[in-house]
Design an enzyme around this catalytic site. Structure first.
Site, mmCIF file in Angstrom:
data_model
loop_
_atom_site.group_PDB
_atom_site.id
_atom_site.type_symbol
_atom_site.label_atom_id
_atom_site.label_comp_id
_atom_site.label_asym_id
_atom_site.label_seq_id
_atom_site.Cartn_x
_atom_site.Cartn_y
_atom_site.Cartn_z
ATOM 1 N N GLU A 193 0.811 -1.222 0.000
ATOM 2 C CA GLU A 193 0.000 0.000 0.000
ATOM 3 C C GLU A 193 0.840 1.267 0.000
ATOM 4 O O GLU A 193 0.344 2.356 0.274
ATOM 5 C CB GLU A 193 -0.946 -0.013 1.204
ATOM 6 C CG GLU A 193 -1.892 -1.197 1.236
ATOM 7 C CD GLU A 193 -3.093 -1.051 0.313
ATOM 8 O OE1 GLU A 193 -3.666 0.050 0.238
ATOM 9 O OE2 GLU A 193 -3.450 -2.047 -0.352
ATOM 10 N N HIS B 125 -4.702 1.807 7.317
ATOM 11 C CA HIS B 125 -3.287 2.033 7.040
ATOM 12 C C HIS B 125 -2.617 2.564 8.301
ATOM 13 O O HIS B 125 -3.265 3.183 9.151
ATOM 14 C CB HIS B 125 -3.087 3.072 5.923
ATOM 15 C CG HIS B 125 -3.437 2.590 4.563
ATOM 16 N ND1 HIS B 125 -4.109 3.365 3.642
ATOM 17 C CD2 HIS B 125 -3.204 1.409 3.943
ATOM 18 C CE1 HIS B 125 -4.268 2.692 2.521
ATOM 19 N NE2 HIS B 125 -3.735 1.502 2.683
ATOM 20 N N CYS C 50 -2.984 11.310 3.492
ATOM 21 C CA CYS C 50 -3.322 10.469 2.338
ATOM 22 C C CYS C 50 -3.041 11.179 1.019
ATOM 23 O O CYS C 50 -2.725 10.554 0.016
ATOM 24 C CB CYS C 50 -4.797 10.081 2.382
ATOM 25 S SG CYS C 50 -5.232 8.878 3.649
#
Length: 448
Positions: free
Chosen positions: A174, A250, A371
């Protein structure tokens, strides 16, 4: 300073919508079918980029992708003209169409993992695009992401580009959302911190029960090998599975770091004391001093952290050595979180300033300030080798806002994704954007 941490923010794409595609991301699923505003979303992201540029930070732009991804739909058996492909997908598989329309490339913390030249064996900055294998709508991103990164960081003597890891669950990656680097100065060797949710081949590691663990230990280890990192400068840590099950999909939802500081929650990692001790020991061996700021559960719960995105913040290093924390408006709207932030910046510690941004359009889809950006530590010479057209300036800010107003819809619903004109609008916008950012032919419709 001979080196900098540059932030490259994702420019929100024209198909920004709320399809609720990201299971495990509470905000994403909770706002499914809400009406989105691509124009407002892009403007909010640009406003943050410009404000940080104006504050003296190095700031760049990462371009969005072509959506809907007609190429992906064709791979799944939808045939005919582009309009016919979209119409058939809308009728037969609307969920797949929605996935192929996602503007999730805006969250460039997932674009790649980046290691600076001070850490790598060959002295170059290394990039590995994330395969994002856990979610279909994100797994289709890495080929275009790789081409865009190569167009931005083209000098092969200074930048090394790897393909994404094998697109298989054992190597689920990720990107920088699960990677942090600690150092004394950006141009000095540092400690690279990889956080994983599960081990694919070693069943001794626990796993979350409710939500998926998207990053594997094996993927993190592979990237460290590809980037030529020394074992003495790498730390691996497992994210607390119970915390993942509370919506921390995350690591950047429960911790954030910069320079020598880690700002994290009490329930961030398994064996947290041992993890912090290893970071301290390895950074000390490089002449650095590690500082961990741990937020107690009693002051801010994991649930409050997820709702406010307190840790999905940016820590930015100022010229005086102190840090500024960039948080979304939602952090100010939760009393206990705002009380903690006020206490933090007045504590005399390394974080002495808080800045709040309205990122509601992104936040409703589960992405906060952290993000939206990919961090790249660059020396003066490396920064000079970056494609200058992607670096924020007064002129670029004005140009991109005009571009957004020209090409973006103010309102977009799930039903609008079936409109074949949306693809035409996106391609027209991106064709113009490649000229603005001097990216060349990076999109499938240009490569065909």
């Amino acid at each position: 300073m001979a080196a900098y941490e540059a932030n490259f923010d994702g420019l929100v794409g024209p198909t920004h919508n709320y399809a609720g595609l990201s299971f495990g991301n509470v905000a994403s699923t909770g706002n499914q079918n809400a009406v989105a505003s691509p124009r407002q979303a892009a403007r909010q992201g640009l406003a943050k980029m410009k404000a940080l540029h104006d504050a003296g930070f190095k700031q760049g732009v990462l371009a969005p992708h072509e959506r809907p991804s007609v190429a992906s739909l064709r791979l799944l058996g939808f045939a005919g003209s582009d309009a016919e492909v979209i119409a058939r997908a809308a009728k037969e598989a609307p969920a797949i169409l929605a996935a192929c329309c996602s503007a999730s490339t805006m969250w460039t913390a997932n674009a790649a993992t980046v290691s600076p030249g001070a850490d790598t064996a060959d002295g170059r900055v290394h990039f590995t695009p994330a395969n994002l294998n856990n979610k279909f709508h994100r797994s289709i991103e890495h080929p275009t992401t790789g081409r865009i990164l190569k167009a931005m960081f083209a000098d092969e003597s200074r930048f090394a580009h790897h393909p994404a890891l094998p697109a298989q669950m054992h190597f689920g990656d990720e990107g920088a959302a699960n990677h942090t680097r600690f150092c004394h100065e950006y141009d000095q060797p540092g400690v690279e911190f990889f956080v994983f949710g599960q081990a694919a081949f070693d069943h001794r590691y626990p796993k979350p029960a409710r939500f998926p663990a998207r990053q594997t230990l094996e993927a993190s280890q592979a990237i460290a090998r590809l980037h030529g990192l020394k074992d003495s400068q790498v730390v691996y840590a497992q994210q607390d599975p119970d915390t993942i099950d509370l919506g921390v999909f995350h690591n950047d939802v429960i911790s954030v770091g910069n320079r020598n500081v880690l700002f994290h929650h009490q329930k961030s990692f398994l064996q947290q004391a041992e993890v912090l001790a290893e970071l301290d020991r390895k950074l000390a061996a490089l002449g650095g001093h590690f500082v961990a700021i741990e937020v107690p559960e009693a002051e801010v719960s994991v649930e409050e952290a997820v709702k406010s995105y307190l840790f999905n913040s940016q820590l930015l290093s100022k010229s005086d050595g102190k840090l500024i924390i960039v948080v979304p408006e939602e952090s100010r709207n939760i009393p206990r979180v705002w009380t903690y932030l006020d206490k933090l910046v007045n504590s005399g510690g390394p974080i002495d300033e808080v800045r709040v941004f309205d990122l509601k359009q992104s936040m409703q889809n589960g992405g906060g300030p952290a993000c939206l950006r990919l961090r790249v530590a660059l020396s003066d010479a490396e920064l000079a080798a970056v494609n200058p057209a992607v670096l924020m300036s007064d002129a670029l800010f004005a140009t991109l806002n005009g571009w957004v107003d020209k090409h973006y819809r103010d309102r977009l619903t799930g039903e609008d994704l079936a409109d074949p004109q949306l693809l035409v609008e996106c391609r027209t916008a991106l064709d113009e954007l490649t000229q603005i950012l001097k990216l060349g032919s990076v999109y499938p419709f240009q490569l065909a």
